[in-house]
Design a protein around this motif. Structure first.
Motif, mmCIF file in Angstrom:
data_model
loop_
_atom_site.group_PDB
_atom_site.id
_atom_site.type_symbol
_atom_site.label_atom_id
_atom_site.label_comp_id
_atom_site.label_asym_id
_atom_site.label_seq_id
_atom_site.Cartn_x
_atom_site.Cartn_y
_atom_site.Cartn_z
ATOM 1 N N HIS A 279 -35.370 24.829 -18.082
ATOM 2 C CA HIS A 279 -35.167 23.383 -18.043
ATOM 3 C C HIS A 279 -36.002 22.838 -16.886
ATOM 4 O O HIS A 279 -35.629 22.981 -15.730
ATOM 5 C CB HIS A 279 -33.680 23.057 -17.860
ATOM 6 C CG HIS A 279 -32.831 23.664 -18.923
ATOM 7 N ND1 HIS A 279 -31.874 24.599 -18.664
ATOM 8 C CD2 HIS A 279 -32.839 23.494 -20.256
ATOM 9 C CE1 HIS A 279 -31.305 24.962 -19.793
ATOM 10 N NE2 HIS A 279 -31.876 24.319 -20.777
ATOM 11 N N THR B 150 -35.519 17.617 -20.166
ATOM 12 C CA THR B 150 -35.680 18.799 -21.021
ATOM 13 C C THR B 150 -34.432 18.992 -21.870
ATOM 14 O O THR B 150 -33.306 18.848 -21.379
ATOM 15 C CB THR B 150 -35.913 20.060 -20.156
ATOM 16 O OG1 THR B 150 -37.037 19.857 -19.313
ATOM 17 C CG2 THR B 150 -36.147 21.283 -21.021
ATOM 18 N N ARG C 244 -31.358 20.573 -23.352
ATOM 19 C CA ARG C 244 -30.493 21.462 -22.586
ATOM 20 C C ARG C 244 -29.876 22.616 -23.370
ATOM 21 O O ARG C 244 -29.636 23.683 -22.826
ATOM 22 C CB ARG C 244 -29.339 20.672 -21.955
ATOM 23 C CG ARG C 244 -29.754 19.614 -20.960
ATOM 24 C CD ARG C 244 -30.770 20.124 -20.074
ATOM 25 N NE ARG C 244 -30.397 20.149 -18.674
ATOM 26 C CZ ARG C 244 -31.299 20.299 -17.730
ATOM 27 N NH1 ARG C 244 -32.561 20.429 -18.023
ATOM 28 N NH2 ARG C 244 -30.947 20.343 -16.483
ATOM 29 N N ASP C 245 -29.537 22.386 -24.638
ATOM 30 C CA ASP C 245 -28.765 23.406 -25.353
ATOM 31 C C ASP C 245 -29.027 23.337 -26.846
ATOM 32 O O ASP C 245 -29.774 22.481 -27.323
ATOM 33 C CB ASP C 245 -27.271 23.249 -25.058
ATOM 34 C CG ASP C 245 -26.734 21.870 -25.408
ATOM 35 O OD1 ASP C 245 -27.208 21.258 -26.397
ATOM 36 O OD2 ASP C 245 -25.827 21.395 -24.702
#
Length: 181
Positions: free
Chosen positions: A47, A52, A54-55
């Protein structure tokens, strides 16, 4: 490729960037099968900034938007001052072959002009791929010349050289040599 005065582009020729953080990577991943997406999520990624992805939940939602829109615009995903924009390059039969992208300043400017340029470029590459891979007459196969036609011309000496590489398999040439495409 960049000029000396260009915005920060954190990629290098031959370098690697995680698919979920690059504009071209997201375009490719948006058209990938679900197993690859799950593998990418399981592997994780760096990240770089607060922007960005994240998951996995956020990634899947972004991939749905990329497929629906036909492009991606990623302001500040690798560096706050940079923005990646990319579109798919389709090959014969509507299969994604590549992504065409640019890194521009993350200055809030409208992305429409950039998208138009990328889309025209991607369409030109698609036409060239179709001309090279589809039989004359197009996707219907109505022509008489199946196979691959060259996209660029080459010297006879170069063609002989490449033909010799193919024949070299039985002449003791190492089979692990790089493939020329």
């Amino acid at each position: 490729m960049s000029t000396r005065e260009a915005v920060i582009n954190a990629t290098l020729i031959g370098g690697r960037t995680p698919l979920p953080v690059s504009s071209s990577g997201l375009v490719l991943l948006a058209h990938a099968d679900d197993l690859l997406v799950e593998d990418v999520i399981a592997a994780g990624w760096t990240h770089y900034t607060a922007h960005t992805i994240r998951d996995g939940l956020e990634l899947r939602a972004r991939l749905r938007r990329v497929r629906a829109a036909g492009f991606v615009d990623l302001p500040g995903h690798i560096h706050e001052a940079s923005r990646g924009v990319a579109v798919p390059v389709m090959g014969p039969h509507g299969v994604i072959y590549a992504a065409l992208g640019v890194v521009v300043p993350n200055d809030g400017a409208p992305v429409q002009g950039i998208l138009e340029l990328l889309t025209v470029g991607a369409a030109g590459i698609t036409r060239a791929l179709e001309e090279a891979y589809l039989p004359e007459g197009g996707a219907s196969g109505a022509g008489t010349r199946p196979g691959i036609r060259p996209l660029v011309s080459s010297s006879l000496a170069s063609l002989d050289y490449f033909a010799g590489l193919d024949a070299g398999a039985d002449s003791g040439v190492d089979d692990d040599r790089p493939v020329v495409v």
